[in-house]
Design a protein around this motif. Structure first.
Motif, PDB file in Angstrom:
ATOM      1  N   PRO A   1      28.986  49.376  31.672  1.00 22.09           N
ATOM      2  CA  PRO A   1      30.488  49.326  32.498  1.00 22.09           C
ATOM      3  C   PRO A   1      30.772  48.160  33.304  1.00 22.09           C
ATOM      4  CG  PRO A   1      28.494  49.546  33.751  1.00 22.09           C
ATOM      5  CD  PRO A   1      28.150  49.140  32.337  1.00 22.09           C
ATOM      6  N   ALA A   2      32.869  48.189  32.987  1.00 21.47           N
ATOM      7  CA  ALA A   2      33.179  47.233  33.611  1.00 21.47           C
ATOM      8  C   ALA A   2      32.899  46.774  35.034  1.00 21.47           C
ATOM      9  CB  ALA A   2      34.355  47.051  33.243  1.00 21.47           C
ATOM     10  N   LEU A   3      32.347  45.141  34.980  1.00 25.97           N
ATOM     11  CA  LEU A   3      32.367  45.137  37.065  1.00 25.97           C
ATOM     12  C   LEU A   3      33.716  45.059  37.535  1.00 25.97           C
ATOM     13  CD1 LEU A   3      29.752  41.452  35.464  1.00 25.97           C
ATOM     14  CD2 LEU A   3      29.372  44.206  35.383  1.00 25.97           C
ATOM     15  N   PRO A   4      32.836  44.949  39.105  1.00 24.45           N
ATOM     16  CA  PRO A   4      33.578  44.947  39.841  1.00 24.45           C
ATOM     17  C   PRO A   4      34.479  43.679  39.616  1.00 24.45           C
ATOM     18  CG  PRO A   4      31.461  45.066  40.824  1.00 24.45           C
ATOM     19  CD  PRO A   4      31.723  45.540  38.980  1.00 24.45           C
ATOM     20  N   PHE A   5      36.253  43.673  40.370  1.00 25.55           N
ATOM     21  CA  PHE A   5      36.852  42.479  40.462  1.00 25.55           C
ATOM     22  C   PHE A   5      37.536  42.891  41.475  1.00 25.55           C
ATOM     23  CE2 PHE A   5      39.103  45.298  37.522  1.00 25.55           C
ATOM     24  CZ  PHE A   5      39.936  44.569  37.856  1.00 25.55           C
ATOM     25  N   ALA A   6      38.309  41.429  42.120  1.00 27.53           N
ATOM     26  CA  ALA A   6      39.071  41.410  42.921  1.00 27.53           C
ATOM     27  C   ALA A   6      40.215  40.559  42.051  1.00 27.53           C
ATOM     28  CB  ALA A   6      38.475  41.105  44.357  1.00 27.53           C
ATOM     29  N   PHE A   7      41.101  40.792  42.515  1.00 23.86           N
ATOM     30  CA  PHE A   7      42.597  39.376  42.096  1.00 23.86           C
ATOM     31  C   PHE A   7      43.149  39.554  43.538  1.00 23.86           C
ATOM     32  CE2 PHE A   7      41.377  40.453  37.811  1.00 23.86           C
ATOM     33  CZ  PHE A   7      40.520  39.248  37.810  1.00 23.86           C
ATOM     34  N   PRO A   8      43.569  38.444  43.548  1.00 19.94           N
ATOM     35  CA  PRO A   8      43.041  37.462  43.896  1.00 19.94           C
ATOM     36  C   PRO A   8      41.343  37.267  45.145  1.00 19.94           C
ATOM     37  CG  PRO A   8      44.265  37.441  46.340  1.00 19.94           C
ATOM     38  CD  PRO A   8      44.758  38.507  45.665  1.00 19.94           C
ATOM     39  N   ASN A   9      40.408  36.187  44.045  1.00 21.68           N
ATOM     40  CA  ASN A   9      39.279  37.186  45.045  1.00 21.68           C
ATOM     41  C   ASN A   9      38.880  36.254  45.847  1.00 21.68           C
ATOM     42  OD1 ASN A   9      36.324  36.102  44.945  1.00 21.68           O
ATOM     43  ND2 ASN A   9      36.355  35.220  43.329  1.00 21.68           N
ATOM     44  N   PRO A  10      38.742  37.364  46.793  1.00 20.23           N
ATOM     45  CA  PRO A  10      38.614  37.440  48.536  1.00 20.23           C
ATOM     46  C   PRO A  10      37.020  36.010  48.634  1.00 20.23           C
ATOM     47  CG  PRO A  10      37.380  38.844  47.694  1.00 20.23           C
ATOM     48  CD  PRO A  10      38.199  38.683  46.839  1.00 20.23           C
ATOM     49  N   ILE A  11      36.196  35.063  47.794  1.00 16.90           N
ATOM     50  CA  ILE A  11      34.887  35.473  48.179  1.00 16.90           C
ATOM     51  C   ILE A  11      35.418  33.645  48.049  1.00 16.90           C
ATOM     52  CG2 ILE A  11      32.907  34.532  47.433  1.00 16.90           C
ATOM     53  CD1 ILE A  11      33.433  37.445  48.085  1.00 16.90           C
ATOM     54  N   LYS A  12      34.941  32.939  49.160  1.00 17.74           N
ATOM     55  CA  LYS A  12      35.186  31.619  49.548  1.00 17.74           C
ATOM     56  C   LYS A  12      34.377  31.388  49.425  1.00 17.74           C
ATOM     57  CE  LYS A  12      39.748  31.800  48.960  1.00 17.74           C
ATOM     58  NZ  LYS A  12      39.664  33.138  49.181  1.00 17.74           N
ATOM     59  N   PRO A  13      32.815  30.248  48.951  1.00 21.56           N
ATOM     60  CA  PRO A  13      31.829  29.981  49.044  1.00 21.56           C
ATOM     61  C   PRO A  13      31.456  29.122  50.340  1.00 21.56           C
ATOM     62  CG  PRO A  13      32.130  30.652  47.346  1.00 21.56           C
ATOM     63  CD  PRO A  13      32.988  30.848  47.981  1.00 21.56           C
ATOM     64  N   VAL A  14      30.901  29.282  51.186  1.00 20.88           N
ATOM     65  CA  VAL A  14      30.418  27.985  52.387  1.00 20.88           C
ATOM     66  C   VAL A  14      29.990  26.943  51.075  1.00 20.88           C
ATOM     67  CG1 VAL A  14      30.037  29.791  53.811  1.00 20.88           C
ATOM     68  CG2 VAL A  14      27.797  28.697  53.146  1.00 20.88           C
ATOM     69  N   LYS A  15      30.168  25.843  51.935  1.00 19.86           N
ATOM     70  CA  LYS A  15      29.488  24.705  51.859  1.00 19.86           C
ATOM     71  C   LYS A  15      28.531  24.056  51.988  1.00 19.86           C
ATOM     72  CE  LYS A  15      33.405  23.260  49.203  1.00 19.86           C
ATOM     73  NZ  LYS A  15      34.532  22.207  49.147  1.00 19.86           N
ATOM     74  N   PHE A  16      26.947  23.191  51.861  1.00 18.22           N
ATOM     75  CA  PHE A  16      26.655  22.905  52.780  1.00 18.22           C
ATOM     76  C   PHE A  16      25.938  21.169  52.520  1.00 18.22           C
ATOM     77  CE2 PHE A  16      24.330  26.870  51.529  1.00 18.22           C
ATOM     78  CZ  PHE A  16      23.618  27.116  52.546  1.00 18.22           C
ATOM     79  N   VAL A  17      26.913  20.601  53.643  1.00 20.62           N
ATOM     80  CA  VAL A  17      26.764  19.297  53.660  1.00 20.62           C
ATOM     81  C   VAL A  17      26.228  18.706  54.669  1.00 20.62           C
ATOM     82  CG1 VAL A  17      27.988  17.073  53.829  1.00 20.62           C
ATOM     83  CG2 VAL A  17      28.599  19.135  53.785  1.00 20.62           C
ATOM     84  N   ASP A  18      25.101  17.883  54.447  1.00 18.49           N
ATOM     85  CA  ASP A  18      23.469  17.389  55.815  1.00 18.49           C
ATOM     86  C   ASP A  18      23.522  18.897  56.134  1.00 18.49           C
ATOM     87  OD1 ASP A  18      24.478  14.941  54.867  1.00 18.49           O
ATOM     88  OD2 ASP A  18      26.001  14.554  56.641  1.00 18.49           O
ATOM     89  N   GLU A  19      22.794  19.722  55.845  1.00 18.60           N
ATOM     90  CA  GLU A  19      22.335  20.986  55.877  1.00 18.60           C
ATOM     91  C   GLU A  19      22.656  21.643  57.088  1.00 18.60           C
ATOM     92  OE1 GLU A  19      18.598  19.818  57.630  1.00 18.60           O
ATOM     93  OE2 GLU A  19      17.344  18.689  55.745  1.00 18.60           O
ATOM     94  N   LYS A  20      24.490  21.577  56.840  1.00 24.51           N
ATOM     95  CA  LYS A  20      25.357  22.211  57.506  1.00 24.51           C
ATOM     96  C   LYS A  20      26.194  23.263  57.004  1.00 24.51           C
ATOM     97  CE  LYS A  20      25.640  18.614  61.665  1.00 24.51           C
ATOM     98  NZ  LYS A  20      26.694  17.870  62.607  1.00 24.51           N
ATOM     99  N   ILE A  21      26.873  24.291  57.505  1.00 24.09           N
ATOM    100  CA  ILE A  21      27.431  24.902  56.541  1.00 24.09           C
ATOM    101  C   ILE A  21      28.930  24.961  57.425  1.00 24.09           C
ATOM    102  CG2 ILE A  21      27.892  27.432  56.583  1.00 24.09           C
ATOM    103  CD1 ILE A  21      24.950  28.311  57.085  1.00 24.09           C
ATOM    104  N   PHE A  22      29.927  24.766  56.178  1.00 24.27           N
ATOM    105  CA  PHE A  22      31.242  24.422  55.868  1.00 24.27           C
ATOM    106  C   PHE A  22      31.940  25.071  55.776  1.00 24.27           C
ATOM    107  CE2 PHE A  22      28.991  20.470  57.404  1.00 24.27           C
ATOM    108  CZ  PHE A  22      29.640  20.251  58.268  1.00 24.27           C
TER     109      PHE A  22
END
Length: 292
Positions: free
Chosen positions: A271-292
């Motif tokens: 099956p075709a994979l699910p998708f969304a344009f624009p992509n709503p996922i905004k991955p968090v970033k880890f900096v010095d064990e803190k989430i931004f």
């Protein structure tokens, strides 16, 4: 934390925490196995993370990298195969759709592959919809992924993956009439095999209609279901939708629901994979064990 147990009290009786508490699964289930040789990992999890997809998009690939860093032996890039989650009715449409997209953030890593269960919902499962009974189909797709990712065989294991969309020019007879807009969705040629095909996939009678969705088009931040879906070429489809005058398409998505309606497959019946344009996922970033 430090726990003091009375004589005769086991750690289980002490209730030091459940599997969702930080570090418990790692310390209890992974650390004891680190001295052992590992050939690969199969991962089928993510439902309990569906409310935190942005975090998962970062944490999931980070976990794979971390496991590979800690494991002993020469196989530092051991294969890691995961299952893109099946439909279930225990969460919201948006939460389930987002977590499926988040899982795919692990695929750029080396030796990582997937098998989708996107189309293998089982709303009448006696074990609950979160435990569909279609295990053999999942296993068959996992085997395809293993043959390609681990053994480098020339087999197709990926379903059609959308890469972009475009608006097809239209002609309008009368300005006051609604616009019959056509949107073309382009798929990665490497994922369609010998071409695309359609299958009927109605919403099951025992699933609320609001929990089912196939292809949708957005205008002015309003989502509407595509009226028709047709195969245009080996790696593209066209969606038709009627929109109000003076509106502009600003997004396209597929399977954005707890129970997605999978209607597009490749020649290998994946099956075709699910998708969304624009992509709503905004991955968090880890900096010095803190989430931004």
């Amino acid at each position: 934390a430090t726990f003091t147990l009375d004589k005769g009290t086991s750690l289980v009786d002490a209730q030091v925490g459940g599997p969702h508490a930080p570090s418990l699964l790692w310390n209890a289930m992974i650390v004891p196995a680190l001295p052992l040789t590992i050939l690969g990992a199969l991962w089928y999890q993510g439902e309990s993370n569906s409310d935190n997809a942005d975090y998962y998009a970062c944490a999931f690939p980070a976990m794979i990298v971390d496991w590979r860093t800690h494991w002993t032996g020469d196989n530092k890039n051991f294969p890691f195969l995961f299952v893109q989650l099946a439909p279930w009715l225990g969460s919201s449409n948006s939460a389930e759709a987002r977590i499926r997209l988040s899982q795919m953030y692990a695929t750029p890593l080396p030796k990582v592959g997937y098998a989708t269960a996107f189309d293998l919902g089982d709303p009448t499962s006696p074990f609950g919809s979160i435990h569909p009974r279609y295990k053999q189909q999942v296993a068959t797709r996992m085997i395809l992924a293993a043959r390609r990712v681990i053994y480098d065989e020339s087999v197709q294991y990926r379903g059609p993956e959308a890469t972009t969309f475009l608006i097809v020019p239209f002609t309008q007879q009368k300005p006051e009439q609604p616009l019959a807009t056509t949107v073309e969705v382009i798929f990665d040629p490497l994922t369609v095999g010998r071409g695309l095909k359609q299958k009927p996939f109605p919403c099951p009678q025992n699933v609320p209609a609001d929990n089912c969705a196939g292809f949708e088009v957005s205008y002015n931040a309003t989502w509407v279901a595509a009226t028709t879906v047709t195969i245009q070429s080996v790696n593209s489809i066209q969606l038709s939708v009627t929109l109000p005058p003076n509106t502009k398409v600003d997004g396209v998505r597929y399977g954005w629901a707890a129970y997605p309606l999978a209607t597009i497959y490749n020649s290998e019946d994946l099956p075709a994979l699910p998708f969304a344009f624009p992509n709503p996922i905004k991955p968090v970033k880890f900096v010095d064990e803190k989430i931004f």
